[in-house]
Design a protein around this motif. Structure first.
Motif, PDB file in Angstrom:
ATOM      1  N   PRO A 247      78.714   2.906 -21.115  1.00 46.58           N
ATOM      2  CA  PRO A 247      78.788   1.564 -21.705  1.00 46.58           C
ATOM      3  C   PRO A 247      80.205   0.990 -21.797  1.00 46.58           C
ATOM      4  CG  PRO A 247      78.546   3.228 -23.408  1.00 46.58           C
ATOM      5  CD  PRO A 247      78.478   3.963 -22.107  1.00 46.58           C
TER       6      PRO A 247
ATOM      7  N   GLU B  29      72.428   5.885 -25.182  1.00 49.16           N
ATOM      8  CA  GLU B  29      73.279   6.007 -24.001  1.00 49.16           C
ATOM      9  C   GLU B  29      73.165   7.357 -23.308  1.00 49.16           C
ATOM     10  OE1 GLU B  29      74.752   3.492 -22.853  1.00 49.16           O
ATOM     11  OE2 GLU B  29      74.849   2.133 -24.564  1.00 49.16           O
TER      12      GLU B  29
ATOM     13  N   SER C  32      71.930  -1.044 -26.843  1.00 45.85           N
ATOM     14  CA  SER C  32      72.358   0.098 -26.018  1.00 45.85           C
ATOM     15  C   SER C  32      71.578   0.120 -24.699  1.00 45.85           C
ATOM     16  CB  SER C  32      72.146   1.398 -26.789  1.00 45.85           C
ATOM     17  OG  SER C  32      70.807   1.477 -27.236  1.00 45.85           O
ATOM     18  N   SER C  33      72.040   0.961 -23.788  1.00 39.70           N
ATOM     19  CA  SER C  33      71.459   0.947 -22.436  1.00 39.70           C
ATOM     20  C   SER C  33      69.965   1.274 -22.449  1.00 39.70           C
ATOM     21  CB  SER C  33      72.184   1.963 -21.561  1.00 39.70           C
ATOM     22  OG  SER C  33      73.544   1.657 -21.535  1.00 39.70           O
TER      23      SER C  33
ATOM     24  N   THR D 202      77.190  10.719 -22.146  1.00 39.67           N
ATOM     25  CA  THR D 202      76.903   9.805 -21.042  1.00 39.67           C
ATOM     26  C   THR D 202      77.127  10.458 -19.684  1.00 39.67           C
ATOM     27  OG1 THR D 202      79.111   8.900 -21.316  1.00 39.67           O
ATOM     28  CG2 THR D 202      77.328   7.707 -22.361  1.00 39.67           C
TER      29      THR D 202
END
Ligand code: G6P
Length: 616
Positions: free
Chosen positions: A180, A359, A386-387, A614
């Motif tokens: 991110p 993430e 968030s992703s 991540t």
């Protein structure tokens, strides 16, 4: 993992960058570095160790600058030492980069660059990337942004990067794929903040752009930000969002550690999770993500839960709940295993991805894979925007507030709360739960936060037990049914923050191995609440007792049988068996916390761990 901060504007960049790095240390903390640019002068300081070590190295008189970038690292390529720390510079010294992620084809790229005369100071994949950008920039006579875009098209892996070019000191180029990155936008574009999450700049601006995967942006003073697609270089609209985070939420608020603060925040966090979704006196649960997709859930062949770490343990608790309340078959998978198998997933399945950070690379990859195979994917995340929250079809946030201690506490109990709401809602919708059972469950759940308050009141007693067992080399955790995942979570908590070897087991499985370890030096934490296969667990306790193991039992208030057998008991209030993990988990968190503090460990930043993983 790894945290990135950057600033360009009219303020002093150094305090913003260094304070920001401290807020991002949950992402990694084995080395840190900062680069400042002032009047054609590049000042780069980096060191093995924490951000505080970095701070101690930089004399205040050397910190004047209005532009800079910083990094706190969790090592992937190259051991944590001064040289491998970020930022990294290109061969000419003109370009500077910070990077979070992994460049998988760095070795091939490095060989090509060596053939073209490049030499490397570090063992990192990041130095390869910055030299690749420089090589493209020089050989094709391109501006930084274009060179970054072309370089990233040659790269496989994951990255969030910020790149600075000495010949263009009014801009920083940022890009993301898999890791991110956020940009804080100051008034009239007079300043910009760059960070792995928005926490480093919340006191300066609430306006944020979260780059999406495959996007890059040239952050240029006094200009609007243009976001572009890395693959095609075509512009995409930049979506400026308003932040709903305040400084107080990310500070310790009088507690010695974030972990302790977050343990004590659980009653409030759980209320925040169910507020507005559960209305007990009306007998209602309403969750738009579930209600709008009710048919998908109810017609699902099964629910597959994917997660990692503590979130995976929440998934295991949910398995019992979905099967009991809604009679829907559930499988719980480590995201990392799921994504690399060839799982049988189709449009007949519902996949629930659980992730505090939103993430975690493996969970994110599992979400993408499940979507590709046609499944309906529901996300349970804590970090807004968030992703994983964005990648899933729909979902619900836990609303636990920022969790900064690396060991997850309130994220776990709020995930369980949210999963409980979903299971109850589905059980109500498909008729597996009677009206009365549903109604009673809502009332029981509503009482949980107050019951947690009474468990927290045992803190001094738990601290005393911790003082007795703080030097134990090993510890066993046993539980059955709903409390088997709690035993796993208790063991994980202890090992991650105190470095004591600990294992969680279903109590009955003890006979198939762990019993061999039991002697008078072995503490065994047993969850022995009244409603959870109590008699069976009492038998297990007898078996431990006859081998002289030291028993720390979590029991229901008023218990006398286990009290007579155990060396120590910690009482919790009575509740439905299904909701007991929300209570039994609290003393285990406190036990680990106190043991770790007594052993002199850094509980908020345990060695080798990071909060947001991540990388694969
Ligand atoms: C790391 C953290 C754990 C967390 C796990 C999964 O290992 O240290 O506390 O449970 O990642 O993270 P997620 O953000 O996906 O819940």
């Amino acid at each position: 993992m790894c945290g990135i901060t950057g600033y360009i504007g009219y303020r002093q960049a150094y305090p913003i960058i260094i304070n920001g790095l401290q807020r991002l240390e949950y992402r990694g903390y084995d080395s840190a570095g900062v680069f400042l640019y002032h009047e054609n002068d590049i000042r780069l300081t980096k060191t093995k160790g924490k951000v505080a070590d970095l701070k101690a190295l930089i004399p205040p008189e050397n910190t004047t600058a209005n532009i800079g970038i910083g990094h706190t690292r969790w090592a992937t390529h190259g051991i944590p030492n001064d040289v491998n720390s970020h930022p990294h510079t290109s061969q000419s010294g003109n370009l500077v980069i910070v990077h979070n992620g992994i460049i998988e084809n760095y070795d091939t790229l490095k060989k090509e660059l060596i053939n073209r005369g490049y030499t490397f100071k570090s063992d990192t994949d990041t130095e390869v990337l910055i030299n690749l950008i420089e090589e493209i920039q020089i050989s094709k006579k391109l501006k930084l942004g274009k060179a970054v875009q072309l370089a990233l098209n040659q790269v496989f892996g994951a990255y969030a990067i910020a790149v600075f070019d000495k010949s263009k000191p009014n801009e920083i180029v940022v890009a993301r794929l898999g890791s991110p990155i956020a940009i804080g936008v100051g008034k009239n574009n007079s300043e910009f903040f760059i960070a792995s999450d928005a926490s480093p700049y919340i006191e300066y601006t609430k306006k944020t752009i979260y780059l999406e995967d495959g996007e890059m942006a040239i952050v240029r003073l006094n200009r609007d930000i243009v976001v572009r697609k890395i693959s095609t270089d075509s512009p995409v609209g930049s979506n400026i969002q308003e932040l709903h985070l305040n400084l107080e939420q990310i500070e310790k608020g009088g507690y010695e550690h974030f972990m302790l603060k977050e343990i004590f925040e659980q009653p409030k966090a759980i209320v925040d999770t169910y507020r507005g979704r559960m209305i007990p006196h009306e007998g209602i649960i309403k969750m738009s993500g579930v209600d709008d997709n009710l048919e998908k859930f109810l017609n699902a062949r099964r629910i597959v839960i994917v997660a990692c770490g503590t979130s995976w343990h929440a998934g295991l608790v949910a398995e019992y709940m979905f099967e009991n309340f809604a009679r829907i078959p559930v499988e719980v998978e480590y995201a990392s295993e799921f994504r690399y198998r060839n799982p049988i997933i189709s449009e007949k399945d519902v996949v629930i991805a659980i992730s505090q950070s939103g993430e975690t690379a493996d969970t994110l990859a599992a979400v993408k894979m499940a979507k590709e195979r046609g499944a309906f994917v529901f996300g349970i995340c804590n970090v807004v925007g968030s992703s994983i929250a964005r990648e899933t079809h729909t979902g619900s946030y836990t609303h636990a507030g920022p969790e900064i201690g690396v060991a997850s506490t309130k994220a776990f109990t709020t995930q369980i709360t949210l999963l409980t709401l979903i299971a109850l809602r589905l059980g109500q919708a498909n008729g597996s739960l009677s009206k009365q059972e549903f109604y009673n469950s809502l009332h029981s759940l509503e009482l949980i936060p107050d019951k947690i308050v009474s468990v927290l009141a045992n803190d001094a007693h738990i601290k005393y037990i911790a003082s007795i067992y703080k030097d134990a080399p090993n510890c066993l955790y046993l539980g059955r049914g709903y409390n088997f995942p709690v035993a796993l979570e208790g063991a994980l908590k202890l090992k991650e923050i105190s470095y004591i070897h600990a294992e969680g087991y279903p109590a009955a499985e003890m006979k198939h191995g762990p019993i061999a370890l039991i002697d008078e030096n072995m503490p065994i934490v047993v969850i022995a609440t009244k409603k959870g296969h109590y008699d069976k667990v009492v038998s297990n306790i007898q078996e431990i007792k006859s081998r002289n193991g030291k028993i720390i039992a979590i029991v229901t208030q008023g218990d006398t049988v286990v009290k007579g057998l155990a060396d120590h008991v910690i009482e919790i209030p009575d509740t439905k068996e299904a909701f007991s993990p929300l209570l039994t988990t609290i003393p285990l968190q406190l036990l680990s916390y106190h043991i770790a503090v007594m052993r002199g460990c850094n509980v908020d930043q345990p060695r080798n761990l990071a909060k947001s993983v991540t990388v694969e």
